[in-house]
Structure formats: structure tokens, C-alpha cells
Motif scaffolding. Structure first.
Motif, mmCIF file in Angstrom:
data_model
loop_
_atom_site.group_PDB
_atom_site.id
_atom_site.type_symbol
_atom_site.label_atom_id
_atom_site.label_comp_id
_atom_site.label_asym_id
_atom_site.label_seq_id
_atom_site.Cartn_x
_atom_site.Cartn_y
_atom_site.Cartn_z
ATOM 1 N N SER A 4 0.854 -1.186 0.000
ATOM 2 C CA SER A 4 0.000 0.000 0.000
ATOM 3 C C SER A 4 0.888 1.233 0.000
ATOM 4 C CB SER A 4 -0.909 0.016 1.232
ATOM 5 O OG SER A 4 -0.137 0.097 2.401
ATOM 6 N N PRO A 5 0.476 2.312 -0.669
ATOM 7 C CA PRO A 5 1.309 3.503 -0.778
ATOM 8 C C PRO A 5 1.628 4.072 0.593
ATOM 9 C CG PRO A 5 -0.942 3.965 -1.463
ATOM 10 C CD PRO A 5 -0.821 2.487 -1.331
ATOM 11 N N PRO A 6 2.862 4.556 0.802
ATOM 12 C CA PRO A 6 3.273 5.030 2.116
ATOM 13 C C PRO A 6 2.549 6.274 2.577
ATOM 14 C CG PRO A 6 4.968 5.487 0.481
ATOM 15 C CD PRO A 6 3.954 4.616 -0.193
ATOM 16 N N TRP A 7 1.977 7.045 1.662
ATOM 17 C CA TRP A 7 1.296 8.267 2.056
ATOM 18 C C TRP A 7 -0.200 8.072 2.159
ATOM 19 C CZ3 TRP A 7 -2.329 9.302 -1.563
ATOM 20 C CH2 TRP A 7 -2.110 8.766 -2.845
ATOM 21 N N VAL A 130 3.254 11.921 6.931
ATOM 22 C CA VAL A 130 3.326 13.078 6.024
ATOM 23 C C VAL A 130 1.958 13.644 5.671
ATOM 24 C CG1 VAL A 130 5.590 12.559 5.040
ATOM 25 C CG2 VAL A 130 3.535 11.495 4.053
ATOM 26 N N THR A 131 0.929 12.793 5.656
ATOM 27 C CA THR A 131 -0.426 13.310 5.414
ATOM 28 C C THR A 131 -1.323 13.101 6.622
ATOM 29 O OG1 THR A 131 -1.113 11.221 4.399
ATOM 30 C CG2 THR A 131 -0.298 12.959 2.924
ATOM 31 N N ARG A 132 -0.716 12.726 7.742
ATOM 32 C CA ARG A 132 -1.426 12.530 9.006
ATOM 33 C C ARG A 132 -2.560 11.523 8.876
ATOM 34 N NH1 ARG A 132 -0.070 18.087 9.373
ATOM 35 N NH2 ARG A 132 -2.054 18.825 8.566
ATOM 36 N N ASP A 133 -2.359 10.514 8.035
ATOM 37 C CA ASP A 133 -3.360 9.464 7.862
ATOM 38 C C ASP A 133 -3.071 8.237 8.720
ATOM 39 O OD1 ASP A 133 -5.148 10.586 5.983
ATOM 40 O OD2 ASP A 133 -3.672 10.290 4.393
ATOM 41 N N HIS A 134 -1.892 8.155 9.314
ATOM 42 C CA HIS A 134 -1.505 6.957 10.055
ATOM 43 C C HIS A 134 -0.829 7.326 11.359
ATOM 44 C CE1 HIS A 134 -2.233 4.137 6.698
ATOM 45 N NE2 HIS A 134 -1.783 5.113 5.926
ATOM 46 N N GLN A 216 -1.577 25.981 12.449
ATOM 47 C CA GLN A 216 -1.959 24.616 12.091
ATOM 48 C C GLN A 216 -2.077 24.535 10.579
ATOM 49 O OE1 GLN A 216 -2.851 21.607 14.171
ATOM 50 N NE2 GLN A 216 -2.295 20.978 12.114
ATOM 51 N N GLU A 217 -1.365 23.601 10.001
ATOM 52 C CA GLU A 217 -1.409 23.406 8.552
ATOM 53 C C GLU A 217 -2.517 22.420 8.212
ATOM 54 O OE1 GLU A 217 1.436 21.755 4.906
ATOM 55 O OE2 GLU A 217 2.249 22.050 6.924
ATOM 56 N N ALA A 218 -3.339 22.775 7.268
ATOM 57 C CA ALA A 218 -4.435 21.900 6.859
ATOM 58 C C ALA A 218 -3.907 20.696 6.105
ATOM 59 C CB ALA A 218 -5.427 22.663 5.988
ATOM 60 N N SER A 219 -4.570 19.563 6.267
ATOM 61 C CA SER A 219 -4.201 18.354 5.545
ATOM 62 C C SER A 219 -4.541 18.511 4.066
ATOM 63 C CB SER A 219 -4.947 17.157 6.123
ATOM 64 O OG SER A 219 -4.767 16.030 5.308
ATOM 65 N N PRO A 220 -3.659 18.045 3.177
ATOM 66 C CA PRO A 220 -3.972 18.144 1.744
ATOM 67 C C PRO A 220 -5.099 17.209 1.330
ATOM 68 C CG PRO A 220 -1.928 16.923 2.087
ATOM 69 C CD PRO A 220 -2.318 17.483 3.415
ATOM 70 N N SER A 221 -5.335 16.151 2.098
ATOM 71 C CA SER A 221 -6.432 15.232 1.785
ATOM 72 C C SER A 221 -7.631 15.557 2.661
ATOM 73 C CB SER A 221 -5.982 13.778 2.005
ATOM 74 O OG SER A 221 -5.546 13.583 3.330
ATOM 75 N N ALA A 222 -8.767 14.986 2.327
ATOM 76 C CA ALA A 222 -10.013 15.297 3.031
ATOM 77 C C ALA A 222 -9.993 14.741 4.450
ATOM 78 C CB ALA A 222 -11.203 14.735 2.261
ATOM 79 N N TYR A 223 -10.672 15.454 5.337
ATOM 80 C CA TYR A 223 -10.857 14.984 6.702
ATOM 81 C C TYR A 223 -12.083 14.081 6.768
ATOM 82 C CZ TYR A 223 -7.544 18.555 8.303
ATOM 83 O OH TYR A 223 -6.418 19.322 8.512
ATOM 84 N N ASN A 224 -12.009 13.098 7.642
ATOM 85 C CA ASN A 224 -13.215 12.312 7.905
ATOM 86 C C ASN A 224 -14.276 13.176 8.553
ATOM 87 O OD1 ASN A 224 -10.808 10.046 8.587
ATOM 88 N ND2 ASN A 224 -12.405 9.409 7.176
ATOM 89 N N MET A 225 -13.827 14.093 9.415
ATOM 90 C CA MET A 225 -14.786 14.981 10.083
ATOM 91 C C MET A 225 -14.140 16.320 10.395
ATOM 92 S SD MET A 225 -17.008 14.418 13.612
ATOM 93 C CE MET A 225 -18.278 13.439 12.795
ATOM 94 N N VAL A 226 -14.879 17.390 10.117
ATOM 95 C CA VAL A 226 -14.511 18.737 10.525
ATOM 96 C C VAL A 226 -15.564 19.210 11.517
ATOM 97 C CG1 VAL A 226 -14.295 21.141 9.800
ATOM 98 C CG2 VAL A 226 -13.268 19.335 8.414
ATOM 99 N N VAL A 227 -15.122 19.663 12.673
ATOM 100 C CA VAL A 227 -16.013 20.125 13.729
ATOM 101 C C VAL A 227 -15.809 21.618 13.922
ATOM 102 C CG1 VAL A 227 -16.694 19.871 16.141
ATOM 103 C CG2 VAL A 227 -15.883 17.873 14.862
ATOM 104 N N ILE A 228 -16.871 22.385 13.804
ATOM 105 C CA ILE A 228 -16.805 23.830 14.020
ATOM 106 C C ILE A 228 -17.419 24.128 15.380
ATOM 107 C CG2 ILE A 228 -17.433 26.093 13.143
ATOM 108 C CD1 ILE A 228 -17.691 24.933 10.394
ATOM 109 N N GLY A 229 -16.583 24.560 16.293
ATOM 110 C CA GLY A 229 -17.025 24.854 17.647
ATOM 111 C C GLY A 229 -16.440 23.868 18.635
ATOM 112 N N ALA A 230 -15.731 24.373 19.646
ATOM 113 C CA ALA A 230 -15.053 23.506 20.610
ATOM 114 C C ALA A 230 -15.639 23.645 21.999
ATOM 115 C CB ALA A 230 -13.556 23.798 20.630
#
Length: 693
Positions: A4-7, A130-134, A216-230
Motif C-alpha cells: 500500500s502507498p506510504p502516504w 506526512v499526510t497525518r493518515d496513520h 496549524q497546517e491543513a491536511s492536503p487530503s479530506a478529513y473524515n470529520m470537521v467540527v466547528i465549535g469547541a
């Protein structure tokens, strides 16, 4: 099998949660299973220290020392630009290479200890995929050493030189607002947070929940979830999703922790604890105890509140959610720009699912001159450092009653104003009457059936109003507005995302908490009339099930309790009598006054009662109200019963320690069981007993 690709996040269903592969290995042998469970039981830090202690040949190194050795161009791990699928990833290393390097250099003695070190460095934010997927794995995956920016870690380092301060910056701001002269010197980002005084406790608070120069640098790939409001709903949504292995982005423009931590539950209950202690001292003479020379130091009460709030704030901090819970945290204003994208800090975040959890703000009544005169809300009242002499409280709901009683007990002259003819109009009428009588004994003055004319600016300000047809004016040091809350839905780009909303009622959701955009959910004060922390929490749990597990969990299935923490408190769960009457549901009422409960008599707390409503002729509990100092704790027994469909009759069989005030609930179970003894049954028993004599 192809590598599987490393990224890549290929096979997310298999790879997330991040430790799923450990479960697979754990099933192969009993030994692997025990290793897996040992890892689960130990925290990363404990595993790291255990590992280092077992490496006798190598002196213990800090994680930063290890990272510095990794960077060495001669003896370190191989760090270089790497390509995969026509994309170049700059200055990264391979996870498998790091594992081998740790073993070869003696930092780790085997693969397991090397993996544990890799996990610890990842959890501390020292290295990342590198893409914060793992998470960290002994595989052909690309990782990089994180270059943490040398920015200030505390607001103390970015604040201007404000000259000498006694005990902290802005040490004495009696009006509850940040001083106008000081605002001009403060960074605009800080002044907009409306946190005062800037003593060491509040600086510690905002260091946690709104850190300076956060990047904070945004991930180049899509997030599973984005939450607005903490706030509570957003934090639970984000933490639950990240815990499942999802890639999550959490966005907050104000203070992480939301109203609950910063301007709601936490600070108010700290004040109430002090106020209730004063009430107990006042009542001690009835117990034969004479207390002399008691004084109230409002400044110390507020300092204690700020300290406790700051101490608790690390749980909701930006660094904890980024480094420990492994998600991207953005301090900035999030705005939808399409049905699948959010814009924050000039970065675009793509998402598969999103959650709107932006909460609510204090509603302000339209009274002429109130903006010019100034007023307090729950957002600013906790900034006070001096006790007002006279305080007007507009609104007689939960927030208004709690704070009115507290300030009256502190020694302030408090006047409460309402357009209605009673306080707490949404609660059981008998319960509200008990609280109103106690507030009056505590020194609160009531003004009902009021029409507001205007507020005249001055020191003090003057409130002009009509009460029962008579025009009256009263002067106050402060006016506290507590007439309700309105949802935060403006300037969020909800239209661009296809999300229906109403400025008054908030974001529209279905029973599964989906908005009109099926991939966007909402929870908390922004979308429900039940504006409580615990409700937002459980709404977030529903979202987790429905967003990731194709669930059909419904908000209407929740049994919702709540409590107003006056003295005595009022707790409720289920339906009220007026609800049942409106629905045409027949019901029975079982009521036990605490004046008939032994422990309440001994405690001198006989004002309240327990009231339970059941379906007519059955023991099915439809609702309950408790008025007592411990009502918030006692209501959970009835909530549990309703959740699990336990009838009032069965509660009679639940043994309660004697003597306790909670016995009142069991006694109502007995009362229900006595209703089964109809005249016919009673006659039958008398006949049987007579035959046995």
C-alpha cells in the motif's frame, strides 16, 4: 500482495482505528495478545519509561534527545525527499527505517520497544505521518520530524509592557469589562475574548483554550470529520471521531471548552459553592452553633473561581486535543464555502462529514439605552473583582436565579425583574414557588409584570420601568441580563453548505441530528432548546454513531434530566403536568414532602419535595421533579428508571440506606403499591385474616 502507498489512507476501514492491525496480530498467538493488551493498559509515557528502564546498555535519553540524534546527517536516520505516485514528500523518513535505526543504535532493544518509542514521539507531536493518515507503524510509510515553530507559548510573552501590576495585569476591574485604555494596548485577538482580569489564573486559562500565535497546517487530503465549535458538543464529537481513527479537524474562534468551562457551569458553580457556604453559616444558629465575625471577601471568591477554572482548563486545551487526541486544531473562524468545504485561516478544509457545534450567546432585550449604559451577561459577570452594591437581574430563569441568589448571599442588594408573574416559569409551579420563597428570605427583591421603559446611563445607571401599572425608577451599579440564549448561526456560510437555519431557533436538524446537508450534523445549543452541557455531550454521541456506523440513533429517544442549582435546587426529568395535560395523557401524581422524610427533618431541609408522575393506573414513570439541596444527584435514580423502563413499583424494592433524603423516592414506590390495595382486595384480605384468627 502489492504494497500500500506510504502516504495513502488506503483501506481506512482496516487501518482505522490506528491500532486495528494490533488486534489482527493479537489473535495469532496468546503471546501477541498479551503484548497488545499490555500496550493498551499502559499510557505511552509509562510504556516509554518501562522500555528505557529495560534497556540496560543505553543511558536514558529524552525524546527530544532521540529526535536530535535522528537528524544527524551521518549517524541519524535517513531523511530525504521521497516520491510516491508522482508526488514528492520533502525531508521525510520511512517508519521501518526508524524502527531499525532505534534498534541498531541501542536506543531500543527490540521491535516492540522501538514501536512504543515511535508511538510516544507521535503522540507528543515530535514526528508525524506526512499526510497525518496513520499513527506510527513499522511499515513503508513516510514520516517527518515536526519543526515546531519558535512562537510564544504564553500570552505573557506577547502582551505589551503594561507597567507595574499588583498581583497581575488588570488586577482590579470592578465593572467586569476590560479597561478601555488597556484594550488599545492589547492584541485585538486577546481583547475580543473579554477575559478579565489578566491575572496569572486567567492567563493560564487562555494559554490553554486560546493559545497565542497558534499555527496549524491543513491536511492536503479530506478529513473524515470537521467540527466547528469547541464547546462540550464539539469536543466530544471530535474526540470520539479521533478515537475511532478518523482524521479530524477542530475549529474554534473563541475559547475552547465553550460556555461551560469559561462562562457557564464551571465558574457559576464555583461561586455557588461559596454562596451556599454562607447560607449554611447563617442557618447554623438553628443547629445550636453560634458563628461570629464572619465576613465575605468577594475578591477571594472570584480569585478561587479563576484558579479552579484555569486548573480544569487543560482538559479542553488546544495542545491536548492536538497532541494527545491526535487531531488538527485551528484557532480561527470557520466558514462553509461549499457543501463539502470549510475555510479557516485562509486554508480550505475538505470533509466527508462535518459538525456544527457553535453554541449560543446571551440574548439581550430591546430596552432603550441599555447598549449605551452597558450591561453584564454570563460572558462578563465572572470578570468582576468587586462586589456591586446594587445589582439588577433582568430575567428569572436558571441563570438569573442562580446568580441572583449568590450575589444576594454575598451581601449585594439584588432586584430581579420579569415580564411574567413568577420565576422559573418553565419549571413545575410548586417547585418554582419554593425557590422564590427561599430567594426572598435570602434578600432578593422581585418585580413582576414589568414593562421596561429605558436605561439611563450613569454611575450608577438608572432603570426606568412600569410595574403593575406604576412607573418606577431604580439605580444600579450593574445590570445583569439573563433572559435566554440565541444560537450562533451568523457569518458561518451555512447557506453555501445548503444548511437550513433560523436566527432565533438555530440550525434545523432531524431526529438523527442531520442538517439539510446530509453530511453535516449539528449538536448543542446551536440546534436545540435543551441548552445543557450534558445534552450536548449525548447529542455528540448520537452523531458519532450515525456519522460513522450508518446508525439510526435518535435524539427523541434520550431521557433528559436537568437541574437549576439554587438552594434548594430544582431537578427535573421527563414531562411536566402541563405537558401531559396538553397531550391529553391521563396521569397520577405521587408527591412526598421532605417535611415527612426523617433525614431532611434532621438536616433542617424540609422545604422541598419529590413529585413523580405516572401513567394513569400504572407504575410507568412519565416525569419527575425534585426540590432539595441534593436534587441534582437524586434525579439520576429516576432518570435511570425511565431509561430502562423500571416502574415506580419496582423502585419500592430498591433498598436505600437509612436515613437519607433519597428515601423519599422509595417511599413514593410504597405509595404506588398501596394504590393496588383496592376496597375489594382489602375486603378479601380482611376475610382471610379473620379466618386465620
Amino acid at each position: 500482495t502489492p504494497q500500500s502507498p506510504p502516504w495513502s489512507s488506503q483501506g481506512n476501514a482496516k487501518r482505522n482505528p490506528s491500532h486495528a492491525s494490533l488486534h489482527v496480530r493479537a489473535r495469532t498467538t496468546h503471546f501477541a495478545c498479551s503484548v497488545h493488551w499490555q500496550r493498551v493498559r499502559l499510557s505511552p509515557a509509562a510504556w516509554y519509561h518501562d522500555t528505557m528502564a529495560s534497556t540496560a546498555s543505553t543511558p536514558e535519553l529524552s525524546l527530544t534527545d532521540i529526535v536530535q540524534r535522528m537528524r544527524d546527517p551521518v549517524t541519524g536516520v535517513s531523511i530525504k525527499d521521497r516520491r510516491w505516485m508522482f508526488k514528492t514528500f520533502e525531508q521525510c523518513f520511512v517508519g521501518r527505517d526508524l524502527v531499525q535505526w532505534l534498534i541498531d543504535t541501542g536506543v531500543a532493544h527490540d521491535e516492540e520497544s522501538a514501536l512504543s518509542l515511535g508511538h510516544e514521539m507521535t503522540s507528543r507531536g515530535l514526528i508525524e505521518h506526512v499526510t497525518r493518515d496513520h499513527s506510527f507503524k513499522n511499515e513503508n510509510l513516510f514520516y517527518r520530524i515536526r519543526d515546531l515553530p519558535p512562537e510564544a507559548s504564553s500570552w505573557k510573552e506577547v502582551l505589551p509592557d503594561l507597567g507595574p501590576a499588583s498581583g497581575g495585569l488588570q488586577s482590579n476591574i470592578p465593572n467586569g469589562f476590560i479597561d478601555a485604555e488597556l484594550v488599545r494596548e492589547l492584541p485585538s485577538e486577546l481583547s475580543e475574548l473579554q477575559v478579565a482580569p489578566l491575572d496569572r489564573h486567567n492567563l493560564a486559562l487562555i494559554d490553554h483554550v486560546h493559545p497565542p500565535k497558534w499555527e496549524q497546517e491543513a491536511s492536503p487530503s479530506a478529513y473524515n470529520m470537521v467540527v466547528i465549535g469547541a464547546g462540550p458538543g464539539g469536543l466530544v464529537s471530535a474526540a470520539a471521531a479521533a478515537g475511532l481513527g478518523a482524521k479530524v479537524a477542530l475549529i474554534e474562534s473563541g475559547l475552547m471548552g465553550g460556555d461551560c468551562l469559561n462562562v457557564g457551569c464551571v465558574p457559576s458553580k464555583a461561586l455557588l459553592r461559596a454562596a451556599h457556604a454562607i447560607a449554611e453559616i447563617r442557618a447554623s444558629s438553628d443547629l445550636g452553633i453560634t458563628v461570629e465575625g464572619v465576613s465575605v471577601d468577594f475578591g477571594k471568591i472570584m480569585t478561587r473561581m479563576r484558579k479552579l477554572r484555569a486548573d480544569m482548563s487543560h482538559h479542553d486545551s488546544a495542545t491536548r486535543f492536538r497532541d494527545e487526541l491526535r487531531m488538527d486544531v485551528f484557532i480561527g473562524r470557520g466558514k462553509f464555502i461549499s457543501p463539502t468545504e470549510v475555510r479557516v485561516n485562509e486554508q480550505t478544509l475538505k470533509f466527508a462529514k462535518a459538525v456544527v457545534a457553535t453554541g449560543a450567546v446571551a440574548a439581550v432585550p430591546k430596552i432603550a439605552g441599555i447598549e449605551e449604559a452597558g450591561y453584564l451577561t454570563n460572558h462578563t459577570v465572572f470578570n468582576l473583582t468587586e462586589l456591586p452594591k446594587q445589582l439588577a437581574v433582568i430575567g428569572t430563569g436558571a441563570i438569573g436565579c442562580e446568580l441572583a441568589q449568590a450575589f444576594a448571599l454575598f451581601g449585594c442588594e439584588v432586584h430581579m425583574f420579569a415580564r411574567s408573574s413568577a420565576i422559573m416559569t418553565r419549571e413545575d409551579g410548586e417547585a418554582a414557588a419554593v425557590v422564590q420563597e427561599q430567594l426572598a428570605r435570602d434578600g432578593v427583591h422581585f418585580h413582576f409584570n414589568v414593562t421596561y421603559e429605558k436605561v439611563e446611563k450613569g454611575e450608577p445607571a438608572t432603570l426606568h420601568f412600569v410595574e403593575n401599572g406604576t412607573s418606577t425608577s431604580l439605580a444600579f451599579d450593574h445590570i445583569l441580563v439573563a433572559v435566554g440564549r440565541q444560537p450562533n448561526v451568523t457569518d458561518m456560510g451555512l447557506e453555501a453548505a445548503g444548511i437550513d437555519f433560523n436566527p432565533r431557533t438555530g440550525v434545523a436538524v432531524n431526529d438523527c441530528l442531520q442538517t439539510s446537508n446530509k453530511n453535516v450534523f449539528a449538536c448543542g445549543d446551536v440546534c436545540t432548546k435543551y441548552k445543557f452541557t450534558h445534552v450536548a455531550d449525548f447529542m455528540a454521541r448520537i452523531i458519532t454513531r450515525n456519522a460513522f456506523f450508518f446508525g439510526n440513533a435518535k435524539f427523541s429517544a434520550l431521557v433528559l434530566p436537568w437541574c437549576t442549582y439554587t438552594r434548594p435546587a430544582v431537578a427535573h426529568v421527563g414531562l411536566y403536568e402541563h405537558d401531559l395535560e396538553e397531550k391529553g395523557i391521563q396521569f397520577d401524581v405521587f408527591k412526598r414532602p421532605f417535611a415527612e422524610v426523617d433525614r431532611a427533618i434532621l438536616d433542617g431541609e424540609t422545604e422541598g419535595f419529590v413529585k413523580i408522575l405516572t401513567a394513569k393506573g400504572t407504575d410507568k414513570i412519565l416525569g419527575a421533579t425534585i426540590v432539595a439541596n441534593g436534587a441534582g444527584d437524586m434525579i439520576s435514580e429516576l432518570t435511570l428508571a425511565m431509561n430502562h423502563k423500571i416502574g415506580l413499583s419496582a423502585i419500592a424494592n430498591n433498598i436505600h440506606p437509612y436515613p437519607t433524603q433519597g428515601e423519599a423516592i422509595r417511599q413514593l414506590g410504597d405509595a404506588f403499591n398501596r394504590t393496588r390495595l383496592t376496597p375489594a382486595v382489602r375486603l378479601l384480605f380482611r376475610t382471610l385474616m379473620a379466618a386465620r384468627r
